[in-house]
Design a protein around this motif. Structure first.
Motif, PDB file in Angstrom:
ATOM      1  N   THR A   1      34.873  33.684  32.926  1.00  0.00           N
ATOM      2  CA  THR A   1      33.768  32.909  33.468  1.00  0.00           C
ATOM      3  C   THR A   1      34.021  32.769  34.957  1.00  0.00           C
ATOM      4  OG1 THR A   1      34.888  30.819  32.985  1.00  0.00           O
ATOM      5  CG2 THR A   1      33.303  31.605  31.355  1.00  0.00           C
ATOM      6  N   ARG A   2      32.964  32.539  35.686  1.00  0.00           N
ATOM      7  CA  ARG A   2      33.092  32.415  37.128  1.00  0.00           C
ATOM      8  C   ARG A   2      32.807  30.989  37.559  1.00  0.00           C
ATOM      9  NH1 ARG A   2      29.938  35.851  41.760  1.00  0.00           N
ATOM     10  NH2 ARG A   2      30.896  34.769  43.500  1.00  0.00           N
ATOM     11  N   GLU A   3      33.682  30.450  38.401  1.00  0.00           N
ATOM     12  CA  GLU A   3      33.524  29.121  38.987  1.00  0.00           C
ATOM     13  C   GLU A   3      33.685  29.281  40.498  1.00  0.00           C
ATOM     14  OE1 GLU A   3      36.708  27.021  37.111  1.00  0.00           O
ATOM     15  OE2 GLU A   3      35.839  27.234  35.111  1.00  0.00           O
ATOM     16  N   GLY A   4      32.591  29.582  41.202  1.00  0.00           N
ATOM     17  CA  GLY A   4      32.655  29.822  42.641  1.00  0.00           C
ATOM     18  C   GLY A   4      33.455  31.068  42.948  1.00  0.00           C
ATOM     19  N   GLU A   5      34.543  30.908  43.703  1.00  0.00           N
ATOM     20  CA  GLU A   5      35.388  32.050  44.054  1.00  0.00           C
ATOM     21  C   GLU A   5      36.584  32.188  43.114  1.00  0.00           C
ATOM     22  OE1 GLU A   5      36.361  32.301  48.212  1.00  0.00           O
ATOM     23  OE2 GLU A   5      34.344  31.708  48.793  1.00  0.00           O
ATOM     24  N   THR A   6      36.498  31.561  41.939  1.00  0.00           N
ATOM     25  CA  THR A   6      37.559  31.658  40.941  1.00  0.00           C
ATOM     26  C   THR A   6      37.010  32.286  39.671  1.00  0.00           C
ATOM     27  OG1 THR A   6      38.672  29.698  41.799  1.00  0.00           O
ATOM     28  CG2 THR A   6      39.226  30.353  39.555  1.00  0.00           C
ATOM     29  N   LEU A   7      37.744  33.249  39.142  1.00  0.00           N
ATOM     30  CA  LEU A   7      37.431  33.811  37.828  1.00  0.00           C
ATOM     31  C   LEU A   7      38.405  33.193  36.845  1.00  0.00           C
ATOM     32  CD1 LEU A   7      37.073  37.611  38.705  1.00  0.00           C
ATOM     33  CD2 LEU A   7      35.274  35.885  38.577  1.00  0.00           C
ATOM     34  N   ARG A   8      37.904  32.549  35.800  1.00  0.00           N
ATOM     35  CA  ARG A   8      38.741  32.008  34.720  1.00  0.00           C
ATOM     36  C   ARG A   8      38.834  33.102  33.669  1.00  0.00           C
ATOM     37  NH1 ARG A   8      42.111  28.885  35.733  1.00  0.00           N
ATOM     38  NH2 ARG A   8      42.324  28.469  33.537  1.00  0.00           N
ATOM     39  N   ILE A   9      40.004  33.686  33.531  1.00  0.00           N
ATOM     40  CA  ILE A   9      40.226  34.840  32.659  1.00  0.00           C
ATOM     41  C   ILE A   9      40.936  34.389  31.395  1.00  0.00           C
ATOM     42  CG2 ILE A   9      41.356  37.085  32.469  1.00  0.00           C
ATOM     43  CD1 ILE A   9      41.085  37.258  35.568  1.00  0.00           C
ATOM     44  N   ASP A  10      40.410  34.827  30.244  1.00  0.00           N
ATOM     45  CA  ASP A  10      41.002  34.516  28.944  1.00  0.00           C
ATOM     46  C   ASP A  10      41.277  35.825  28.222  1.00  0.00           C
ATOM     47  OD1 ASP A  10      41.764  33.683  26.440  1.00  0.00           O
ATOM     48  OD2 ASP A  10      40.008  32.423  26.087  1.00  0.00           O
ATOM     49  N   LEU A  11      42.552  36.182  28.125  1.00  0.00           N
ATOM     50  CA  LEU A  11      42.951  37.418  27.441  1.00  0.00           C
ATOM     51  C   LEU A  11      43.412  37.146  26.017  1.00  0.00           C
ATOM     52  CD1 LEU A  11      44.800  39.255  30.367  1.00  0.00           C
ATOM     53  CD2 LEU A  11      42.400  39.428  29.669  1.00  0.00           C
ATOM     54  N   GLY A  12      43.131  35.943  25.512  1.00  0.00           N
ATOM     55  CA  GLY A  12      43.441  35.586  24.126  1.00  0.00           C
ATOM     56  C   GLY A  12      44.864  35.117  23.932  1.00  0.00           C
ATOM     57  N   GLY A  13      45.087  34.425  22.834  1.00  0.00           N
ATOM     58  CA  GLY A  13      46.428  33.977  22.461  1.00  0.00           C
ATOM     59  C   GLY A  13      47.071  33.032  23.458  1.00  0.00           C
ATOM     60  N   GLY A  14      46.272  32.278  24.197  1.00  0.00           N
ATOM     61  CA  GLY A  14      46.822  31.350  25.184  1.00  0.00           C
ATOM     62  C   GLY A  14      47.035  31.943  26.563  1.00  0.00           C
ATOM     63  N   CYS A  15      46.724  33.198  26.730  1.00  0.00           N
ATOM     64  CA  CYS A  15      46.855  33.855  28.035  1.00  0.00           C
ATOM     65  C   CYS A  15      45.562  33.619  28.820  1.00  0.00           C
ATOM     66  CB  CYS A  15      47.134  35.346  27.864  1.00  0.00           C
ATOM     67  SG  CYS A  15      47.374  36.217  29.436  1.00  0.00           S
ATOM     68  N   THR A  16      45.475  32.456  29.437  1.00  0.00           N
ATOM     69  CA  THR A  16      44.304  32.048  30.215  1.00  0.00           C
ATOM     70  C   THR A  16      44.765  31.610  31.590  1.00  0.00           C
ATOM     71  OG1 THR A  16      43.231  31.302  28.188  1.00  0.00           O
ATOM     72  CG2 THR A  16      42.330  30.482  30.248  1.00  0.00           C
ATOM     73  N   PHE A  17      44.119  32.110  32.630  1.00  0.00           N
ATOM     74  CA  PHE A  17      44.535  31.806  33.990  1.00  0.00           C
ATOM     75  C   PHE A  17      43.371  32.023  34.948  1.00  0.00           C
ATOM     76  CE2 PHE A  17      45.711  36.059  32.673  1.00  0.00           C
ATOM     77  CZ  PHE A  17      45.059  36.842  33.617  1.00  0.00           C
ATOM     78  N   GLY A  18      43.541  31.603  36.175  1.00  0.00           N
ATOM     79  CA  GLY A  18      42.535  31.792  37.206  1.00  0.00           C
ATOM     80  C   GLY A  18      42.920  32.923  38.140  1.00  0.00           C
ATOM     81  N   ALA A  19      41.913  33.532  38.727  1.00  0.00           N
ATOM     82  CA  ALA A  19      42.121  34.578  39.725  1.00  0.00           C
ATOM     83  C   ALA A  19      41.138  34.330  40.860  1.00  0.00           C
ATOM     84  CB  ALA A  19      41.884  35.952  39.118  1.00  0.00           C
ATOM     85  N   THR A  20      41.545  34.630  42.082  1.00  0.00           N
ATOM     86  CA  THR A  20      40.632  34.471  43.205  1.00  0.00           C
ATOM     87  C   THR A  20      39.788  35.730  43.349  1.00  0.00           C
ATOM     88  OG1 THR A  20      42.250  35.279  44.796  1.00  0.00           O
ATOM     89  CG2 THR A  20      42.147  32.903  44.465  1.00  0.00           C
TER      90      THR A  20
END
Length: 155
Positions: free
Chosen positions: A82-101
């Motif tokens: 999902t996108r939140e402004g200039e941050t992409l919230r990435i979910d690769l499953g199994g608890g691997c969730t993080f932000g990217a610029t």
């Protein structure tokens, strides 16, 4: 005396204007206004990104990425974002969730990712510090990306 008055008037005409311009306040804003740099607020992240042997694809709401160091050392994963402004919230499953610029042309992960992302990697590889540059705006090219083992990441 008249020469001094004429010189003073001439110099006064050369001084900066005190009126406000509608010029952008920063160099980045000026570059965006002239089309030199993408506006991250309106740019869509869909496309194919790469740097050296690292690849990332975004097609519709799917995202996939891989790092390949050779000799079966690397990481590969896919999921959603999902996108939140200039941050992409990435979910690769199994608890691997993080932000990217995301700045319109580059995507950067932080220097640390959750421990749950370790399952996506072999041996000493990691997604931490992953950084890629846009190669293409094409969703179909992004959907065609496969990791080194032939798995489709965004299709």
């Amino acid at each position: 005396m008249r020469l001094w008055i004429a010189a003073a008037l001439l110099l006064a005409g050369c001084s900066p204007s005190s009126t406000t311009d509608s010029a952008p306040a920063t160099l980045e804003e000026a570059a965006i206004a002239r089309g030199v740099v993408r506006d991250p607020a309106t740019a869509t992240p869909t496309g194919l990104y790469a740097r050296e042997d690292d690849r990332l694809c975004i097609a519709v709401e799917r995202i996939g990425m891989f790092v390949d160091y050779g000799d079966d050392i690397g990481c590969s994963g896919h999921g959603s974002f999902t996108r939140e402004g200039e941050t992409l919230r990435i979910d690769l499953g199994g608890g691997c969730t993080f932000g990217a610029t995301y700045d319109g042309d580059h995507i950067r992960l932080a220097g640390a990712v959750p421990a749950a992302c370790r399952r996506l990697c072999t041996r000493r590889a990691s997604l931490a510090g992953f950084e890629v540059d846009r190669l293409s705006d094409s969703g179909s090219e992004a959907a065609a990306l496969r990791d080194p083992k032939g798995r489709q990441l965004c299709g």
